[in-house]
Design an enzyme around this catalytic site. Structure first.
Site, PDB file in Angstrom:
ATOM      1  N   ARG A 136      38.733 -66.133  45.075  1.00  0.00           N
ATOM      2  CA  ARG A 136      39.055 -67.524  44.700  1.00  0.00           C
ATOM      3  C   ARG A 136      37.929 -68.447  45.113  1.00  0.00           C
ATOM      4  NH1 ARG A 136      40.246 -73.000  46.227  1.00  0.00           N
ATOM      5  NH2 ARG A 136      41.635 -73.834  44.678  1.00  0.00           N
ATOM      6  N   ARG A 215      48.992 -63.678  53.892  1.00  0.00           N
ATOM      7  CA  ARG A 215      47.733 -63.361  53.217  1.00  0.00           C
ATOM      8  C   ARG A 215      46.647 -63.228  54.273  1.00  0.00           C
ATOM      9  NH1 ARG A 215      48.453 -65.302  47.511  1.00  0.00           N
ATOM     10  NH2 ARG A 215      46.372 -64.465  47.292  1.00  0.00           N
ATOM     11  N   ASP A 338      48.608 -76.050  38.133  1.00  0.00           N
ATOM     12  CA  ASP A 338      49.780 -75.968  39.022  1.00  0.00           C
ATOM     13  C   ASP A 338      50.567 -77.269  39.103  1.00  0.00           C
ATOM     14  OD1 ASP A 338      49.353 -73.367  39.684  1.00  0.00           O
ATOM     15  OD2 ASP A 338      48.786 -73.716  41.773  1.00  0.00           O
ATOM     16  N   ALA A 351      46.292 -68.844  37.984  1.00  0.00           N
ATOM     17  CA  ALA A 351      44.954 -69.399  37.776  1.00  0.00           C
ATOM     18  C   ALA A 351      44.555 -69.302  36.299  1.00  0.00           C
ATOM     19  CB  ALA A 351      43.950 -68.666  38.650  1.00  0.00           C
TER      20      ALA A 351
END
Ligand SMILES: Cc1cc2nc3c(=O)[nH]c(=O)nc-3n(C[C@H](O)[C@H](O)[C@H](O)COP(=O)(O)OP(=O)(O)OC[C@H]3O[C@@H](n4cnc5c(N)ncnc54)[C@H](O)[C@@H]3O)c2cc1C
Length: 489
Positions: A136, A215, A338, A351
């Site tokens: 990302r 994460r 989003d 995404a």
């Protein structure tokens, strides 16, 4: 009201910067709030299509937070027009092989290449090798570099707190009291958007899914001293890997690259998780959580134990019902990415859809021209909403499937792949689609002419849906009706 005369897409190039051929100027000014995936993609593509663009970003500088996600081919259909960005894109992608494992470490199914990279497949992004996995941060940095090379103004430390508009323009105000204008303001400020009040009249309340995701990222340099067994089973492949570990109502994605191991554990939310990328926990919290299911592969636990201190993000997975109203009453403020539609990670599409939105919007504005900005915005939403909503539901159903799968049955019959990435998702070209359908969709808005979207599975009948209905079906032991129409192969 009659359908306005729509100018043909301008195709004469007027300027070339950094190898990018800019199309004829449209005179449309777009103020973008949020320099994330959607905002930066829009900035580049809108510049290429001749619009004047400016970006305001809340972070004080380019944000290096975040790990990995997937970007599918439809998001990249114009990448070939950005030669230096294309090079960077290829250099920062991880061309992983995909497989399913049981949590004890047994391989259940090797899916291999992404379906769009399988022999004979033809995806939407001509000339681009599209891997499963992308960093990302790598993507944001590459998009931002392109924005700078094109000379698009981007200002950091600008926290937009309110939106306003009249019949000819829109404006935003920052927390420092500064006001910025554009013919169109695009709220690409993510899940916590400040635009809801202006666009919807109220703040849309998200619903807790009861789940959260840990994460973590471990640099490969930290894994020098793990056991030979762990090295052999996790670090010896000559290709990056994307493994999904199934453990009943938990699952863990493990992404192994030459640079890092990234894991995403979806688990029950104890109430401590937050919808922010900044909360930080130790790797021991992850180990404690997975121990709720006995038998996890000790080699994987060895790797997780090497997570840098306080680096794990506990991301709360919130649900938001699909909401079709992305633009404000006067049509000069539009939500993108989003801020209009958040996704569960199991959709693999958050995404991608944000980037598809950006490409569609830039194209619709160019097709409609400066005199029809509001109509173009509405047309863009008409072209996008049903596709996005169907994919939000797809993410929901994938999550149900993953968490209810019987590992023994799956091992015997791998044809029941718990997450399918159907052709209609990755063959779509949002720019071509806007060119092909703009006039018809516009007519449906202006005079109610019939229009049916075709960026969905063939034969699919779009039905509005809500999370509450899906949950009620789940509680009654009934599956979702999502797949009851259309070709999902
Ligand atoms: C720091 C960060 C790290 C992320 N890491 C991951 C990841 O590792 N994996 C993953 O799957 N998804 C990640 N995401 C989410 C992912 O980028 C999005 O879900 C998806 O790409 C859609 O993009 P978006 O542009 O709509 O939203 P985002 O990518 O979230 O971008 C929104 C942008 O708007 C800015 N912003 C927010 N509020 C304001 C405001 N009031 N004024 C001005 N600017 C504002 C934010 O700082 C951000 O740059 C991350 C998001 C962020 C912000």
């Amino acid at each position: 009201m009659t359908v306005p005369e729509v100018s043909q897409a301008p195709n004469a190039t007027t300027t070339v910067v950094d190898g990018v051929h800019r199309l004829q100027p449209t005179g449309i000014s777009i103020l973008i709030v949020g320099g994330g995936i959607a905002g930066l993609t829009l900035a580049n593509e809108a510049w290429r299509q001749g619009h004047d663009v400016r970006v305001l970003e809340r972070s004080p500088e380019l944000d290096v937070i975040g790990d990995t996600f997937g970007i599918l081919p439809p998001a990249l259909v114009t990448l070939r027009h950005f030669p230096s960005l294309l090079q960077e894109f290829e250099a920062t992608s991880y061309d992983a092989l995909f497989s399913f494992y049981s949590h004890v470490g047994r391989k259940l199914l090797g899916v291999g290449e992404a379906p769009w990279n399988q022999p004979g497949a033809k995806h939407a992004a001509e000339g681009v090798r599209v891997p499963w996995i992308r960093s990302r941060y790598g993507l944001v940095a590459a998009l931002e570099g392109q924005v700078r090379r094109l000379g698009i103004p981007i200002e950091y430390g600008k926290n937009v707190i309110s939106y306003a508009e009249d019949g000819t323009k829109a404006a935003v105000q920052t927390d420092e009291g500064r006001v910025y204008h554009g013919d169109l303001v695009v709220a690409a400020d993510g899940v916590g958007t400040k635009s809801h009040k202006h666009v919807l009249g109220s703040v849309a309340r998200p619903i807790s899914s009861g789940a959260a995701a840990y994460r973590g990222m471990i640099p490969i340099s930290r894994l020098k001293d793990i056991s030979d067994d762990a090295k052999k089973r996790y670090l010896s492949s000559d290709r990056p890997e994307f493994r999904v570990y199934l453990a009943g109502r938990m699952h863990m994605n493990v992404i192994i690259t030459p640079d890092f191991v990234n894991y995403v554990l979806t688990h029950e939310d104890s109430g401590s998780a937050d919808e922010a990328w900044r909360s930080t926990l130790p790797g021991s919290a992850v180990l404690k959580m997975i121990d709720a299911v006995p038998g996890w592969d000790p080699a994987l636990k060895e790797i997780i134990a090497q997570t840098p201190e306080k680096s794990v993000v506990d991301w709360k997975l919130l649900w938001r019902n699909p909401q079709p109203q992305w633009s404000s009453r006067l049509g000069r403020v539009l939500q993108l990415g989003d801020s209009a539609h958040s996704f569960l990670p199991t959709s693999g599409n958050g995404a991608t859809q944000a980037m598809e939105d950006a490409l569609s919007l830039a194209t619709c504005l160019a097709l409609g021209g400066k005199d029809n900005i509001v109509e173009s915005v509405k047309t863009h939403v008409r072209l996008r909403f049903e596709r996005v909503s169907a994919l939000q539901r797809f993410g929901f159903v994938n999550r149900q499937t993953l968490h209810n799968i019987n590992v023994e049955e799956f091992e015997k019959n791998p044809a029941i792949v718990p997450m399918k990435m159907s052709r209609w998702i990755w063959t779509h070209d949002p720019v071509q689609y806007a060119h092909d359908n703009f006039s018809k969709a516009l007519a449906s808005i202006v005079n109610g002419a019939e229009f049916e979207n075709t960026n969905l599975p063939t034969g699919f009948k779009y039905e509005p849906w809500t999370i509450e209905e899906e949950l009620a079906r789940e509680e009654q032991g009934l599956g979702s009706t999502l797949y009851s129409t259309g070709d999902w192969s």
